[in-house]
Structures are given as C-alpha cells and as structure tokens.
Design an enzyme around this catalytic site. Structure first.
Site, PDB file in Angstrom:
ATOM      1  N   HIS A 263       0.920  -0.663  -0.201  1.00  0.00           N
ATOM      2  CA  HIS A 263       0.030   0.061   0.273  1.00  0.00           C
ATOM      3  C   HIS A 263       0.749   1.335   0.188  1.00  0.00           C
ATOM      4  O   HIS A 263       2.395   1.309   0.452  1.00  0.00           O
ATOM      5  CB  HIS A 263      -1.023  -0.388   1.480  1.00  0.00           C
ATOM      6  CG  HIS A 263      -0.666   0.148   2.712  1.00  0.00           C
ATOM      7  ND1 HIS A 263      -0.246   1.410   2.931  1.00  0.00           N
ATOM      8  CD2 HIS A 263       0.091  -0.663   3.690  1.00  0.00           C
ATOM      9  CE1 HIS A 263       0.246   1.273   4.088  1.00  0.00           C
ATOM     10  NE2 HIS A 263       0.203   0.550   4.546  1.00  0.00           N
ATOM     11  N   ASP A 275       5.901   1.839   7.538  1.00  0.00           N
ATOM     12  CA  ASP A 275       4.014   1.666   7.125  1.00  0.00           C
ATOM     13  C   ASP A 275       3.965   2.742   5.755  1.00  0.00           C
ATOM     14  O   ASP A 275       3.063   3.428   6.890  1.00  0.00           O
ATOM     15  CB  ASP A 275       3.509   1.749   8.920  1.00  0.00           C
ATOM     16  CG  ASP A 275       1.825   1.688   7.982  1.00  0.00           C
ATOM     17  OD1 ASP A 275       1.204   1.055   7.291  1.00  0.00           O
ATOM     18  OD2 ASP A 275       0.910   1.799   8.833  1.00  0.00           O
ATOM     19  N   GLU A 307      -5.519   2.275   1.170  1.00  0.00           N
ATOM     20  CA  GLU A 307      -5.060   1.364   2.264  1.00  0.00           C
ATOM     21  C   GLU A 307      -5.302   1.864   3.713  1.00  0.00           C
ATOM     22  O   GLU A 307      -6.551   0.757   4.650  1.00  0.00           O
ATOM     23  CB  GLU A 307      -4.118   0.772   2.525  1.00  0.00           C
ATOM     24  CG  GLU A 307      -3.915  -1.185   3.520  1.00  0.00           C
ATOM     25  CD  GLU A 307      -3.071  -0.686   4.611  1.00  0.00           C
ATOM     26  OE1 GLU A 307      -3.270  -1.781   5.217  1.00  0.00           O
ATOM     27  OE2 GLU A 307      -3.347   0.583   4.826  1.00  0.00           O
ATOM     28  N   GLU A 308      -5.078   2.502   4.769  1.00  0.00           N
ATOM     29  CA  GLU A 308      -5.309   3.342   5.906  1.00  0.00           C
ATOM     30  C   GLU A 308      -6.142   3.209   6.007  1.00  0.00           C
ATOM     31  O   GLU A 308      -7.440   3.958   7.074  1.00  0.00           O
ATOM     32  CB  GLU A 308      -4.687   4.162   6.129  1.00  0.00           C
ATOM     33  CG  GLU A 308      -2.975   4.213   5.913  1.00  0.00           C
ATOM     34  CD  GLU A 308      -2.436   2.971   6.819  1.00  0.00           C
ATOM     35  OE1 GLU A 308      -3.004   2.516   7.438  1.00  0.00           O
ATOM     36  OE2 GLU A 308      -1.314   2.651   7.128  1.00  0.00           O
ATOM     37  N   ASP A 336       3.729  -4.871   3.574  1.00  0.00           N
ATOM     38  CA  ASP A 336       3.649  -4.191   4.488  1.00  0.00           C
ATOM     39  C   ASP A 336       4.092  -3.772   5.663  1.00  0.00           C
ATOM     40  O   ASP A 336       3.937  -4.659   6.917  1.00  0.00           O
ATOM     41  CB  ASP A 336       1.394  -4.383   4.568  1.00  0.00           C
ATOM     42  CG  ASP A 336       0.809  -3.001   5.554  1.00  0.00           C
ATOM     43  OD1 ASP A 336       1.503  -2.472   5.692  1.00  0.00           O
ATOM     44  OD2 ASP A 336      -0.465  -3.572   5.770  1.00  0.00           O
ATOM     45  N   HIS A 435       1.852   4.897  12.598  1.00  0.00           N
ATOM     46  CA  HIS A 435       0.731   5.591  13.450  1.00  0.00           C
ATOM     47  C   HIS A 435       0.883   6.656  13.656  1.00  0.00           C
ATOM     48  O   HIS A 435       0.225   7.731  14.517  1.00  0.00           O
ATOM     49  CB  HIS A 435      -0.641   5.032  13.197  1.00  0.00           C
ATOM     50  CG  HIS A 435      -1.197   4.098  12.350  1.00  0.00           C
ATOM     51  ND1 HIS A 435      -2.734   3.638  12.324  1.00  0.00           N
ATOM     52  CD2 HIS A 435      -0.868   3.777  11.084  1.00  0.00           C
ATOM     53  CE1 HIS A 435      -2.691   2.742  11.138  1.00  0.00           C
ATOM     54  NE2 HIS A 435      -1.714   2.569  10.531  1.00  0.00           N
TER      55      HIS A 435
END
Length: 468
Positions: A263, A275, A307-308, A336, A435
C-alpha cells in the site's frame, strides 16, 4: 496529476516464453537492491516533507507518491496504469466526548486518552458498561469476535472490548446485534497508546478507542457492576477519490497472473516510511529487476491506494475485475511494514498453524512454505504472522485467491521468545512509531529490511516460474 488512466483488466497480454529461458532464483538478491530501496525511502520522505508531512489518500503527498511510482516504473520499462476509484470518507463533525460518570466521575482527553474510530456513527449515550470476553492479562484473545461472546449481554449497555484476533468491524457488528448502545475498544497490553483504527464502513452507533491502561481499569470497575460511561460522537461520510498503480511484466502467460502488492498511502498523522514506504520500496526494487526477465507467469505489480482508510484500493481492484479476469489471478503477495525497529521476520500464516478464524484459500500454505524455505536456506528465523486479512491481501482472500506475504510487526508487543530470537526489547511495540509523526526514515531497521527485501525478490522470482 496528469497520468494515464486505464482499467487493470485491460492491461495488454503478452505471450509466454519458453521454460528453458527462465532464470534460476538466486539464494541472495541482485546487486544494488538495498541502494534502490534506500533511495526510494528517501524519495517518499521528501515527498511527505514537501506536502504537509504525510502521504495520506486524497492529499498532494499521495499524488506525489503516485507520480513517483509511475515515473520509476516507466524508467524500468513498464507501461503503468493508474486505476481511479471513489469511496466513502469519514469525518468527525464535532469534538467527541468520553467520560466515566460513576463511580468517581472522570473525563478523558480526546487525542490523548481516546479517539473516535473511523466510520463510527453518531450518538450520545450514558449507560452501564459491560466487558466482553476479557482475555487473560498479556493475551490478545478473541474478544467480541464470536456471537457467543455476547450471550446475556444487557441491551442498551456500552460494550468494553479488547483489540485482537478479528477486525474491528466484526467486533462492532457483533456488539450492535447484541443491543449495545456504544462500543469502547481498548488496546492490547500496551499502556501507552490508543487503539486507533477503522470500521471500514459507516456504523450506526458511537465507537471510541482507548489505551490498555484505561481499558483494563474500566474492566476492573465494570466487574463490580457500578461502572457507567458517557460516549458522544458526531460523524458522517463524503465521497473521496483514490487511485491504485498497476504494472504488468511484458512476459509471462496472461492466464497465470501473480499479483505483488504494497500500500502506497500513509496515515494523515505522519510520513509513513516504515508503514508502508518499506513495502513499496521492496516491491519497486523487485519490479526493476523483473522488467525484462523471461517469465513463465505474468507478474502484476500493484501499489494500493487508501489502505489506511480500510483496504479501499485493493477492495476496489478485486471487486471491479470481471469474473474471467479474476480467475486468471493465481495468487497474491502482500508486503506491509518490512523494517520495524523492534521487529520480527513475519510470514503470513498461510497453513493456518496458528488457528486462523477460517481456513486460508488452498495454496496459501504453499506460499508460506516458499518464504520459510528461503530463509531456512540462509539460516534466518521467521515467525508466523496471523492470517487476519487486515492488509491488502484481505480482499483476495475473500475472493478465494491464495495469498501470502510478509510483515515485520506494527503496534503489537514483542514477546520474550521473539526478543531471544531477533534481539530487541520484549514487551515493547514492534514499531514504536506506528501511525505517528515519528514514522520517518529513522524509524527503520535497515538490517531487517534488507533481509525482507531479499525475500520479496526471491518470492517474485519463484512464483514467476512456478505456481503452488
């Protein structure tokens, strides 16, 4: 962005080449692989810096990432296609509230103690709180993953649910069916972070998430039968635009397609280098080396958007494919997060040895074995990663397509056994910047990433010549 827009199903097929011309898969990667990977990571970091600090779907940072991938694929000899799509985008319309009202009233701070989960519904609820299937201390458990977990759940109560084992959307669907008026999801055994995440589509009840320390304290109070909570959210959706980038090798049979994906988007809170620029860079590096290689099976490199926001790009790709085109996909590989600084060498559990929620599609175990055999040949350990479908292989699994891949760990905590095997610190998250804004190039274990990128290239070479 002025880029060619094509339907993935219309990528032009090219005749297969003789088997005698297929290359042997080397035990070690092509020379210069990590130089490519590092250059790509620096490029994505620069794109984020120049566009508000992130590369999230629907932003100029994401558009810049698409442009970069397209340019790199063209430079390598591909004819990439950009596949646009739209999806419902969720947004809060007022500041949410979360508080303990009895016993001993305590308000919680939005953004520090709790957040509203993406695609939460709106609501204003004050009610008794009831824990659901609480796992043993330190365990992920399967809280709220099964309808039986809500046996005798009192209608109108607020469900207290620990994160783990199944998608957030499953937990919330079960809670609502049992009559919950709101859901509070708390993180698993990590006292320092809030369990943020997406419910994938708009829900009809308020859902907030909080840390393990707050959640476990609420569970203790709730077991005494006196805990009451207040939850208020106001949120809704609008249409949002996204895009996938797809590129086929010029060789390989068009009826035997191996999809290799990662992604491309980050979250809004940071640049998303581990990420998932690490996965994108590893796939790009493999694509460069496969562009003019004689192949038996077609390889389709895919860079997924949104994707998120709930696997929106890969979901659109799979569902939009005509049935005949979908049948040509032999398997899907997904990469990922490949460089977590406290990470492991995780291989998706395609043979369900961990006890998956449901059996993976036939052939997924053979995919896992290719990664395991490769690393065994290099005397490098691997770890089973739960086959949850929470990354972009999920839509392929739902369609019955064999899938596999690798990850190095996100916000879960490294076990004592893993620390003995890989080093690092037991009890700490695999990626302490998961994140967040600190997910920069400094948040990458390049030694681990190198071995993961090796595995990506090995798997692509293997499956371009042989299918499970």
């Amino acid at each position: 962005m002025k880029l060619t827009v094509l339907c993935a199903a219309l990528l032009v097929p090219v005749a297969a080449v003789p088997l005698a011309s297929l290359p042997a898969s080397a035990a070690h990667p092509s020379r210069g692989l990590m130089e490519d990977v590092r250059r790509d990571l620096d490029a994505f970091a620069r794109i984020a810096r120049e566009h508000g600090g992130n590369r999230a779907a629907g932003t100029r940072g994401f558009d810049g990432s698409v442009s970069y991938v397209v340019a790199e694929l063209r430079r390598a000899g591909y004819a990439p296609a950009v596949q646009p799509f739209t999806y419902p985008d969720w947004a809060e319309r007022d500041t949410p509230e979360f508080a303990r009202t009895a016993p001993r009233a305590r308000p919680y701070v939005h953004g520090t103690d709790f957040v509203t989960m993406e695609y939460s519904g709106s609501g204003d609820v004050t009610a008794r709180a009831v824990p659901v299937d609480v796992p043993a201390a330190g365990q992920a458990g399967t809280a709220a993953c099964e309808a039986a977990d809500f046996a005798r759940f009192p209608r109108g109560a607020i469900a207290l649910v620990q994160r783990g084992a199944c998608e957030f959307s499953v937990k919330v669907t079960r809670a609502r069916a049992a009559g919950a008026s709101a859901v509070v999801v708390y993180n698993r055994s990590d006292a320092r972070s809030v369990a943020g995440g997406t419910l994938q589509r708009q829900r009809k009840l308020p859902v907030v998430s909080t840390s393990y320390s707050i959640g476990s304290a609420l569970v203790r109070a709730a077991r005494k039968g006196t805990l009451r909570l207040h939850v208020r959210t106001k949120a809704g959706t609008v249409r949002k635009h996204g895009a996938n980038v797809l590129a086929d090798t010029s060789g390989g049979a068009s009826g035997r397609v191996v999809v290799v994906g990662a992604h491309l988007d980050s979250i809004p809170e940071g640049p998303g280098i581990n990420d998932n620029a690490t996965g994108v860079a590893a796939v790009l590096a493999a694509a460069r080396r496969m562009s003019r290689t004689p192949l038996r099976n077609r390889v389709r490199f895919a860079f997924w958007g949104a994707e998120e926001d709930g696997l929106r790009g890969s979901e659109h790709y799979v569902t939009a494919l005509p049935k005949a085109e979908r049948a040509k996909i032999a398997l899907a590989l997904n990469f990922d997060m490949l460089g977590s600084v406290n990470g492991v060498r995780g291989v998706y559990d395609g043979d369900a040895s961990l006890g998956a929620e449901k059996d993976p599609p036939a052939g997924s175990g053979a995919i896992e074995a290719v990664f395991r055999d490769y690393y065994a040949s290099r005397d490098l350990p691997v770890t089973d990663s739960p086959y949850t479908g929470r990354s972009d292989y999920g839509p392929f699994v739902k369609a019955g397509i064999p899938a596999g891949g690798m990850e190095s760990g996100a916000d879960g905590n490294k076990t004592t056994a893993e620390a003995r095997t890989y080093g690092g610190k037991a009890g700490d998250p695999y990626d302490p910047c998961y994140h967040t804004m600190c997910d920069t190039v400094k948040n990458v274990d390049f030694a681990l990433l190198e071995t993961m990128a090796d595995g990506v290239l090995h798997a692509v070479r293997h499956f371009s010549a042989e299918l499970p």
